[in-house]
Design a protein around this motif. Structure first.
Motif, PDB file in Angstrom:
ATOM      1  N   ASN A  75     -38.630 -48.565  25.914  1.00  0.00           N
ATOM      2  CA  ASN A  75     -37.431 -47.737  26.017  1.00  0.00           C
ATOM      3  C   ASN A  75     -37.492 -46.482  25.149  1.00  0.00           C
ATOM      4  OD1 ASN A  75     -36.158 -49.461  27.836  1.00  0.00           O
ATOM      5  ND2 ASN A  75     -35.181 -50.666  26.237  1.00  0.00           N
ATOM      6  N   ASN A  76     -38.209 -46.561  24.006  1.00  0.00           N
ATOM      7  CA  ASN A  76     -38.102 -45.492  23.016  1.00  0.00           C
ATOM      8  C   ASN A  76     -39.407 -44.777  22.696  1.00  0.00           C
ATOM      9  OD1 ASN A  76     -35.354 -46.256  22.662  1.00  0.00           O
ATOM     10  ND2 ASN A  76     -35.968 -47.851  21.230  1.00  0.00           N
ATOM     11  N   ASN A  77     -40.538 -45.322  23.105  1.00  0.00           N
ATOM     12  CA  ASN A  77     -41.806 -44.723  22.696  1.00  0.00           C
ATOM     13  C   ASN A  77     -41.970 -43.324  23.310  1.00  0.00           C
ATOM     14  OD1 ASN A  77     -44.969 -44.326  23.071  1.00  0.00           O
ATOM     15  ND2 ASN A  77     -44.618 -45.692  21.355  1.00  0.00           N
ATOM     16  N   LYS A  78     -42.488 -42.403  22.508  1.00  0.00           N
ATOM     17  CA  LYS A  78     -42.644 -41.015  22.955  1.00  0.00           C
ATOM     18  C   LYS A  78     -43.637 -40.893  24.103  1.00  0.00           C
ATOM     19  CE  LYS A  78     -39.801 -39.269  19.954  1.00  0.00           C
ATOM     20  NZ  LYS A  78     -38.510 -38.715  20.393  1.00  0.00           N
ATOM     21  N   ALA A  79     -44.662 -41.731  24.111  1.00  0.00           N
ATOM     22  CA  ALA A  79     -45.652 -41.649  25.188  1.00  0.00           C
ATOM     23  C   ALA A  79     -45.012 -41.942  26.545  1.00  0.00           C
ATOM     24  CB  ALA A  79     -46.800 -42.619  24.915  1.00  0.00           C
ATOM     25  N   GLN A  99     -41.823 -41.472  27.273  1.00  0.00           N
ATOM     26  CA  GLN A  99     -40.945 -40.349  27.580  1.00  0.00           C
ATOM     27  C   GLN A  99     -41.739 -39.152  28.105  1.00  0.00           C
ATOM     28  OE1 GLN A  99     -38.622 -39.625  24.058  1.00  0.00           O
ATOM     29  NE2 GLN A  99     -37.776 -41.685  24.005  1.00  0.00           N
ATOM     30  N   LEU A 100     -42.912 -38.905  27.512  1.00  0.00           N
ATOM     31  CA  LEU A 100     -43.757 -37.816  28.003  1.00  0.00           C
ATOM     32  C   LEU A 100     -44.264 -38.107  29.410  1.00  0.00           C
ATOM     33  CD1 LEU A 100     -45.826 -36.991  24.781  1.00  0.00           C
ATOM     34  CD2 LEU A 100     -44.041 -35.591  25.818  1.00  0.00           C
ATOM     35  N   ALA A 101     -44.630 -39.357  29.671  1.00  0.00           N
ATOM     36  CA  ALA A 101     -45.094 -39.721  31.012  1.00  0.00           C
ATOM     37  C   ALA A 101     -43.983 -39.531  32.042  1.00  0.00           C
ATOM     38  CB  ALA A 101     -45.588 -41.173  31.016  1.00  0.00           C
ATOM     39  N   LYS A 102     -42.750 -39.863  31.675  1.00  0.00           N
ATOM     40  CA  LYS A 102     -41.636 -39.667  32.595  1.00  0.00           C
ATOM     41  C   LYS A 102     -41.356 -38.178  32.826  1.00  0.00           C
ATOM     42  CE  LYS A 102     -39.268 -44.070  31.811  1.00  0.00           C
ATOM     43  NZ  LYS A 102     -38.034 -44.745  31.335  1.00  0.00           N
ATOM     44  N   LEU A 103     -41.585 -37.369  31.791  1.00  0.00           N
ATOM     45  CA  LEU A 103     -41.438 -35.922  31.977  1.00  0.00           C
ATOM     46  C   LEU A 103     -42.477 -35.394  32.963  1.00  0.00           C
ATOM     47  CD1 LEU A 103     -40.670 -34.637  28.359  1.00  0.00           C
ATOM     48  CD2 LEU A 103     -39.140 -34.612  30.327  1.00  0.00           C
ATOM     49  N   ASP A 104     -43.700 -35.912  32.877  1.00  0.00           N
ATOM     50  CA  ASP A 104     -44.722 -35.528  33.855  1.00  0.00           C
ATOM     51  C   ASP A 104     -44.292 -35.928  35.268  1.00  0.00           C
ATOM     52  OD1 ASP A 104     -46.438 -34.379  32.034  1.00  0.00           O
ATOM     53  OD2 ASP A 104     -47.525 -36.232  31.629  1.00  0.00           O
ATOM     54  N   GLU A 105     -43.671 -37.096  35.385  1.00  0.00           N
ATOM     55  CA  GLU A 105     -43.136 -37.518  36.692  1.00  0.00           C
ATOM     56  C   GLU A 105     -42.104 -36.512  37.199  1.00  0.00           C
ATOM     57  OE1 GLU A 105     -41.822 -41.499  37.801  1.00  0.00           O
ATOM     58  OE2 GLU A 105     -42.795 -42.239  35.991  1.00  0.00           O
ATOM     59  N   SER A 106     -41.205 -36.112  36.316  1.00  0.00           N
ATOM     60  CA  SER A 106     -40.146 -35.182  36.719  1.00  0.00           C
ATOM     61  C   SER A 106     -40.721 -33.826  37.112  1.00  0.00           C
ATOM     62  CB  SER A 106     -39.138 -35.014  35.574  1.00  0.00           C
ATOM     63  OG  SER A 106     -38.535 -36.257  35.242  1.00  0.00           O
ATOM     64  N   ILE A 107     -41.752 -33.383  36.381  1.00  0.00           N
ATOM     65  CA  ILE A 107     -42.388 -32.105  36.722  1.00  0.00           C
ATOM     66  C   ILE A 107     -43.030 -32.183  38.104  1.00  0.00           C
ATOM     67  CG2 ILE A 107     -44.280 -30.552  36.098  1.00  0.00           C
ATOM     68  CD1 ILE A 107     -43.671 -31.234  33.157  1.00  0.00           C
ATOM     69  N   ALA A 108     -43.734 -33.295  38.378  1.00  0.00           N
ATOM     70  CA  ALA A 108     -44.369 -33.465  39.685  1.00  0.00           C
ATOM     71  C   ALA A 108     -43.323 -33.511  40.796  1.00  0.00           C
ATOM     72  CB  ALA A 108     -45.221 -34.728  39.693  1.00  0.00           C
ATOM     73  N   ALA A 109     -42.205 -34.208  40.536  1.00  0.00           N
ATOM     74  CA  ALA A 109     -41.142 -34.271  41.540  1.00  0.00           C
ATOM     75  C   ALA A 109     -40.526 -32.895  41.781  1.00  0.00           C
ATOM     76  CB  ALA A 109     -40.070 -35.263  41.091  1.00  0.00           C
ATOM     77  N   SER A 110     -40.388 -32.109  40.702  1.00  0.00           N
ATOM     78  CA  SER A 110     -39.846 -30.762  40.853  1.00  0.00           C
ATOM     79  C   SER A 110     -40.800 -29.867  41.650  1.00  0.00           C
ATOM     80  CB  SER A 110     -39.591 -30.155  39.471  1.00  0.00           C
ATOM     81  OG  SER A 110     -39.066 -28.855  39.571  1.00  0.00           O
ATOM     82  N   ASN A 111     -42.108 -30.025  41.389  1.00  0.00           N
ATOM     83  CA  ASN A 111     -43.095 -29.258  42.173  1.00  0.00           C
ATOM     84  C   ASN A 111     -43.040 -29.642  43.648  1.00  0.00           C
ATOM     85  OD1 ASN A 111     -44.070 -27.845  39.949  1.00  0.00           O
ATOM     86  ND2 ASN A 111     -45.604 -29.404  39.475  1.00  0.00           N
ATOM     87  N   LEU A 131     -44.303 -47.581  17.033  1.00  0.00           N
ATOM     88  CA  LEU A 131     -44.428 -47.890  18.457  1.00  0.00           C
ATOM     89  C   LEU A 131     -43.064 -48.020  19.118  1.00  0.00           C
ATOM     90  CD1 LEU A 131     -47.331 -50.523  18.440  1.00  0.00           C
ATOM     91  CD2 LEU A 131     -47.436 -48.190  19.314  1.00  0.00           C
ATOM     92  N   MET A 132     -42.117 -48.608  18.407  1.00  0.00           N
ATOM     93  CA  MET A 132     -40.789 -48.847  18.970  1.00  0.00           C
ATOM     94  C   MET A 132     -39.878 -47.633  18.871  1.00  0.00           C
ATOM     95  SD  MET A 132     -39.924 -52.787  17.840  1.00  0.00           S
ATOM     96  CE  MET A 132     -39.968 -52.417  16.091  1.00  0.00           C
TER      97      MET A 132
END
Length: 447
Positions: free
Chosen positions: A45-49, A51-63, A239-240
């Motif tokens: 729920n909280n790890n930065k990795a 969150q970054l992976a989900k941002l990459d998902e959002s960028i791909a969806a926006s493209n 990690l958490m």
């Protein structure tokens, strides 16, 4: 009186400082029980990795959403003010304004018109109809969104393994502390017995000094082990995505169950990182197909509606224009051909990388199973060694109390027992970590 007062003030000041230091130490060392499932849930729920992976998902969806332009019209609006004495343009302005009179055909006015103004309000529309290259680009963008979804899933799987390993490391550290505490208790009892006999003149001072050295050594190792608990707790907090300053209490290490000897596990082609790589290959194929489709004609519609007047904010004359355009890029200097050739090489490189990654993972699986078998065998051996070392220590302690052996023999036996206990904890840690690693290597995607 002044000296006494100053002394009292100093004592109070020191007490306040010590109290604040103790408060900070207690805040830093506040303990908290943590289960493995809680640690994994907090990490996902909280790890930065993640969150970054989900941002990459959002960028791909926006493209991908940007490719909706191949279906939707493009609309533009403009307002233009112009003035000219160019004969052709001046006559054209009047035509667009629908204000031509008989006098405008006078050769003198046609050849030397005065300054003629025009104010144009225009609405333009372009509608894509058939663009096969853009259609395949849209499909490739869709594959990219799937690729990043699988990457996110693999990130979560790897972080789950990292949390398991960190949690097991913390368990191992607590086991080391327990082993050292037992060793310290045994060593101190030997010291008490030795010191009493030295005071009675029954043994030499060197025996007492040897035991003191052993007590100091065990105390030092115990202090380091307690520091390792803080280090392992801080890593779990990282990690958490939690703040540091917690010392986590964990569940006791579970005994590892033996796997069947005939267990054979092959690499799963549906593992999320493999599927992500496969999606990248499919996206490359679609981009190659897109460039091939650029050889074909394109069909698009266009239209415009405009208002013209010789006055600002005047809208007296109106006109429209509509049409369909068929365009065809017949030859572009071999740029498309060479681009397709490059993309094919890149696609082949991805395929080779996927094959190499699968082969490497299969080697890691085979090695992990061998490591697991070795660790499980080590557990059996260490349990037997602990029984033997415990019995040997008891015998030596009894003989030591009878004056039949020296302190060195007892200390060596106690050290040997501690080493065997820690070796058992280490073997159990290795077994559980290897099982978690095997789970990471053999997991399959649920999509």
């Amino acid at each position: 009186m002044n000296r006494r007062r100053n002394f009292v003030l100093k004592v109070v000041g020191v007490a306040l400082i010590l109290n604040s230091i103790m408060s900070v130490a207690l805040a830093q060392d506040s303990t908290k029980h943590l289960s493995l499932n809680e640690a994994i849930k907090a990490t996902l729920n909280n790890n930065k990795a993640v969150q970054l992976a989900k941002l990459d998902e959002s960028i791909a969806a926006s493209n991908y959403k940007q490719t909706e332009a191949i279906y939707l019209p493009q609309v533009g609006f403009s307002y233009t003010a112009m003035s000219t004495n160019n004969p052709l343009n001046a006559f054209g302005f009047k035509l667009q304004q629908k204000s031509i009179t008989q006098n405008d055909f006078n050769p003198a006015l046609l050849n030397s018109p005065g300054a003629t103004g025009d104010f144009t309000t225009k609405l333009e529309v372009q509608q894509p109809l058939v663009n096969m290259d853009l259609l395949y680009k849209r499909k490739a963008a869709a594959k990219q969104t799937e690729l990043y979804q699988y990457k996110t899933q693999r990130t979560k799987e790897y972080l789950t393994f990292e949390v398991q390993k960190a949690y097991l490391q913390l368990q191992l550290t607590y086991d080391a502390v327990k082993v050292l505490e037992d060793a310290l208790q045994t060593t101190r009892s030997v010291y008490t017995f030795t010191d009493n006999h030295f005071k009675q003149g029954l043994i030499q001072k060197s025996d007492v000094l040897n035991v003191q050295v052993q007590v100091t050594t065990v105390e030092t190792n115990l202090a380091k082990a307690n520091s390792n608990i803080r280090n392992a707790s801080d890593y779990l907090s990282l990690l958490m995505g939690q703040g540091d300053g917690f010392i986590y209490k964990v569940d006791n290490a579970m005994q590892a169950e033996s796997l069947a000897s005939d267990t054979i596990t092959k690499i799963a082609a549906s593992r999320s990182d493999f599927v992500a790589m496969q999606k990248a290959i499919e996206a490359s194929d679609l981009m190659i197909q897109s460039n091939k489709m650029s050889y074909y004609p394109k069909l698009n519609a266009f239209g415009s509606y405009q208002l013209n007047d010789n006055r600002m904010l005047g809208f007296s004359a109106n006109a429209y224009l509509a049409g369909v355009q068929l365009s065809w890029d017949i030859f572009k200097g071999n740029s498309t051909k060479n681009k397709i050739a490059t993309q094919k090489l890149e696609r082949n490189k991805l395929s080779e990388q996927l094959t190499q990654q699968k082969e490497q993972s299969q080697l890691e699986i085979n090695k992990a199973y061998r490591d697991l078998a070795d660790a499980q065998f080590d557990i059996k051996q260490q349990k037997l060694s602990i029984e033997q070392a415990t019995e040997a220590l008891q015998i030596l302690q009894n003989r030591f109390q009878q004056g039949l052996v020296n302190t060195t023999d007892v200390l060596q036996a106690a050290t040997q027992l501690s080493q065997q206990k820690f070796a058992l904890a280490q073997a159990l840690f290795t077994t559980n970590v290897t099982k978690a690693y095997l789970q990471l290597l053999t997991t399959s995607t649920n999509k």
